[in-house]
Write a protein that holds these residues in place. Structure first.
Motif, short mmCIF file in Angstrom:
data_model
loop_
_atom_site.label_atom_id
_atom_site.label_comp_id
_atom_site.label_asym_id
_atom_site.label_seq_id
_atom_site.Cartn_x
_atom_site.Cartn_y
_atom_site.Cartn_z
N PHE A 123 4.62 10.85 -2.90
CA PHE A 123 5.55 10.81 -4.03
C PHE A 123 5.80 12.16 -4.69
O PHE A 123 6.92 12.54 -4.94
CB PHE A 123 5.03 9.82 -5.08
CG PHE A 123 6.06 9.39 -6.10
CD1 PHE A 123 6.93 8.36 -5.82
CD2 PHE A 123 6.15 10.04 -7.31
CE1 PHE A 123 7.90 7.98 -6.74
CE2 PHE A 123 7.10 9.67 -8.25
CZ PHE A 123 7.98 8.64 -7.96
N CYS A 134 0.81 -1.21 0.00
CA CYS A 134 0.00 0.00 0.00
C CYS A 134 0.85 1.27 0.00
O CYS A 134 0.46 2.28 -0.60
CB CYS A 134 -0.92 0.02 1.22
SG CYS A 134 -2.31 -1.13 1.15
N ARG A 185 4.21 1.98 -3.45
CA ARG A 185 4.02 2.31 -4.87
C ARG A 185 2.60 2.77 -5.15
O ARG A 185 1.70 2.61 -4.31
CB ARG A 185 4.33 1.10 -5.74
CG ARG A 185 3.45 -0.11 -5.49
CD ARG A 185 3.77 -1.23 -6.48
NE ARG A 185 5.13 -1.70 -6.30
CZ ARG A 185 5.47 -2.66 -5.46
NH1 ARG A 185 4.55 -3.25 -4.71
NH2 ARG A 185 6.71 -3.05 -5.35
N TYR A 186 2.43 3.34 -6.33
CA TYR A 186 1.10 3.77 -6.76
C TYR A 186 0.15 2.58 -6.79
O TYR A 186 0.54 1.47 -7.15
CB TYR A 186 1.18 4.41 -8.14
CG TYR A 186 1.61 5.85 -8.13
CD1 TYR A 186 0.67 6.87 -8.02
CD2 TYR A 186 2.96 6.19 -8.23
CE1 TYR A 186 1.06 8.20 -8.02
CE2 TYR A 186 3.36 7.52 -8.23
CZ TYR A 186 2.40 8.52 -8.12
OH TYR A 186 2.79 9.84 -8.10
N PRO A 187 -1.11 2.79 -6.43
CA PRO A 187 -2.08 1.69 -6.40
C PRO A 187 -2.49 1.25 -7.80
O PRO A 187 -2.56 2.05 -8.72
CB PRO A 187 -3.27 2.30 -5.66
CG PRO A 187 -3.21 3.76 -6.02
CD PRO A 187 -1.73 4.08 -6.05
N GLU A 188 -2.74 -0.03 -7.94
CA GLU A 188 -3.27 -0.60 -9.17
C GLU A 188 -4.65 -1.19 -8.90
O GLU A 188 -4.92 -1.67 -7.80
CB GLU A 188 -2.33 -1.68 -9.72
CG GLU A 188 -0.94 -1.18 -10.09
CD GLU A 188 -0.95 -0.21 -11.27
OE1 GLU A 188 -1.95 -0.21 -12.02
OE2 GLU A 188 0.04 0.53 -11.43
N TYR A 223 -6.65 5.86 1.74
CA TYR A 223 -5.37 6.20 2.35
C TYR A 223 -5.53 6.74 3.75
O TYR A 223 -4.62 6.60 4.59
CB TYR A 223 -4.59 7.16 1.44
CG TYR A 223 -3.96 6.42 0.29
CD1 TYR A 223 -2.93 5.51 0.51
CD2 TYR A 223 -4.44 6.57 -1.00
CE1 TYR A 223 -2.38 4.78 -0.53
CE2 TYR A 223 -3.88 5.86 -2.06
CZ TYR A 223 -2.86 4.96 -1.81
OH TYR A 223 -2.32 4.23 -2.84
N LYS A 268 -4.76 7.20 -7.41
CA LYS A 268 -3.35 7.42 -7.75
C LYS A 268 -2.92 8.84 -7.40
O LYS A 268 -1.81 9.07 -6.89
CB LYS A 268 -3.11 7.13 -9.23
CG LYS A 268 -3.16 5.66 -9.61
CD LYS A 268 -2.92 5.47 -11.10
CE LYS A 268 -2.96 4.01 -11.50
NZ LYS A 268 -1.78 3.26 -11.02
N LEU A 269 -3.79 9.80 -7.68
CA LEU A 269 -3.47 11.18 -7.36
C LEU A 269 -3.32 11.37 -5.86
O LEU A 269 -2.46 12.13 -5.40
CB LEU A 269 -4.56 12.11 -7.89
CG LEU A 269 -4.60 12.30 -9.42
CD1 LEU A 269 -5.82 13.13 -9.82
CD2 LEU A 269 -3.32 12.97 -9.92
N ASP A 270 -4.14 10.67 -5.09
CA ASP A 270 -4.03 10.78 -3.63
C ASP A 270 -2.71 10.20 -3.15
O ASP A 270 -2.03 10.80 -2.30
CB ASP A 270 -5.21 10.05 -2.97
CG ASP A 270 -5.43 10.51 -1.53
OD1 ASP A 270 -4.99 11.63 -1.19
OD2 ASP A 270 -6.07 9.77 -0.76
N TYR A 271 -2.33 9.05 -3.69
CA TYR A 271 -1.04 8.48 -3.31
C TYR A 271 0.09 9.45 -3.65
O TYR A 271 1.01 9.68 -2.84
CB TYR A 271 -0.79 7.15 -4.01
CG TYR A 271 0.57 6.57 -3.68
CD1 TYR A 271 0.74 5.76 -2.57
CD2 TYR A 271 1.70 6.86 -4.46
CE1 TYR A 271 1.99 5.26 -2.23
CE2 TYR A 271 2.95 6.37 -4.14
CZ TYR A 271 3.09 5.57 -3.01
OH TYR A 271 4.34 5.09 -2.69
N GLY A 272 0.03 10.02 -4.86
CA GLY A 272 1.08 10.92 -5.30
C GLY A 272 1.25 12.12 -4.40
O GLY A 272 2.37 12.45 -3.99
#
Length: 241
Positions: free
Chosen positions: A106, A36, A39-42, A212, A98-102
């Motif tokens: 990141f 989790c 890396r970016y989520p898939e 997240y 993905k934007l939230d992870y970034g």
């Protein structure tokens, strides 16, 4: 109390605490958090979490509020996650995640919950700073090796969970391995816990998705449980953010 007696007492207490741990379960939790956070989520990964009912099967531990809220947020998110929608709607959901992870971990720009320990522990707030080197020396001294998808600082919070994954896997059959127990205690006490709670706090504060926000709460709660299980007090280090 002599140092030898104190050491023996601490060892006995630690063994009593560790005897109640399901290291198979702990290894699974560490592996989930590693994937989790690293890396970016898939879409397939998120779908797998839903199918395995990760939120429903996540242990309650000591019943802390962050555990309850984290499981609720993650469960609500996964319940609403569906591949049976129009392609455009599903793609939007994946991009939002993905934007939230970034923005959390990141970039572009400076992440709101930087996942690297040295940024919290060193005054210059740089990656690969002094504490990163200390961690690498610690790993080298204990023969720890990690297979990385790409070169990155070793003090990424997701990589700590990869090391814990390996360690818990060994402790399943080596519960009396005092050297391994001590390695785990030092890893947590000196290298991870001094800053990881702050990282989780920032992630909870800035997360834009329940996924997240829930993961950050469950990460913090798991670390609190490990602190209790291994009977350690995190080193009191100054944090620079």
């Amino acid at each position: 109390m002599s140092s030898n007696t104190q050491s023996l007492t601490q060892s006995t207490l630690a063994q009593a605490s560790l005897s109640s741990i399901d290291f198979v379960e702990y290894q699974g939790l560490a592996r989930i958090l590693h994937h989790c956070l690293i890396r970016y989520p898939e879409a397939d990964f998120i779908q797998g979490l839903k199918e395995c009912d990760v939120a429903g099967s996540w242990p309650e531990f000591g019943g802390r509020e962050q555990n309850r809220t984290g499981r609720q947020l993650l469960g609500d998110f996964l319940e609403q996650w569906s591949t049976d929608v129009e392609a455009a709607e599903f793609e939007k959901a994946v991009i939002t995640l993905k934007l939230d992870y970034g923005q959390l971990f990141f970039g572009p720009g400076e992440p709101t919950a930087v996942p690297h320990g040295s940024v919290y522990l060193c005054e210059e707030q740089l990656i690969n700073d002094r504490t990163t080197v200390e961690l690498m020396d610690f790993y080298r001294a204990h023969g720890v090796e990690l297979q990385l998808d790409y070169k990155q600082p070793m003090d990424h919070i997701g990589l700590f969970f990869a090391v814990l994954d390996q360690t818990f896997g060994r402790l399943q059959t080596e519960t009396d391995n005092q050297a391994l127990l001590r390695f785990t205690q030092v890893l947590l006490q000196q290298h991870l816990l001094p800053w990881a709670f702050r990282c989780c706090e920032l992630a909870v504060e800035h997360a834009r998705t329940d996924f997240y926000r829930g993961i950050a709460l469950l990460t913090s709660d798991f670390l609190a449980q490990l602190q209790q299980d291994f009977q350690i007090v995190a080193l009191d280090k100054r944090l620079y953010r």
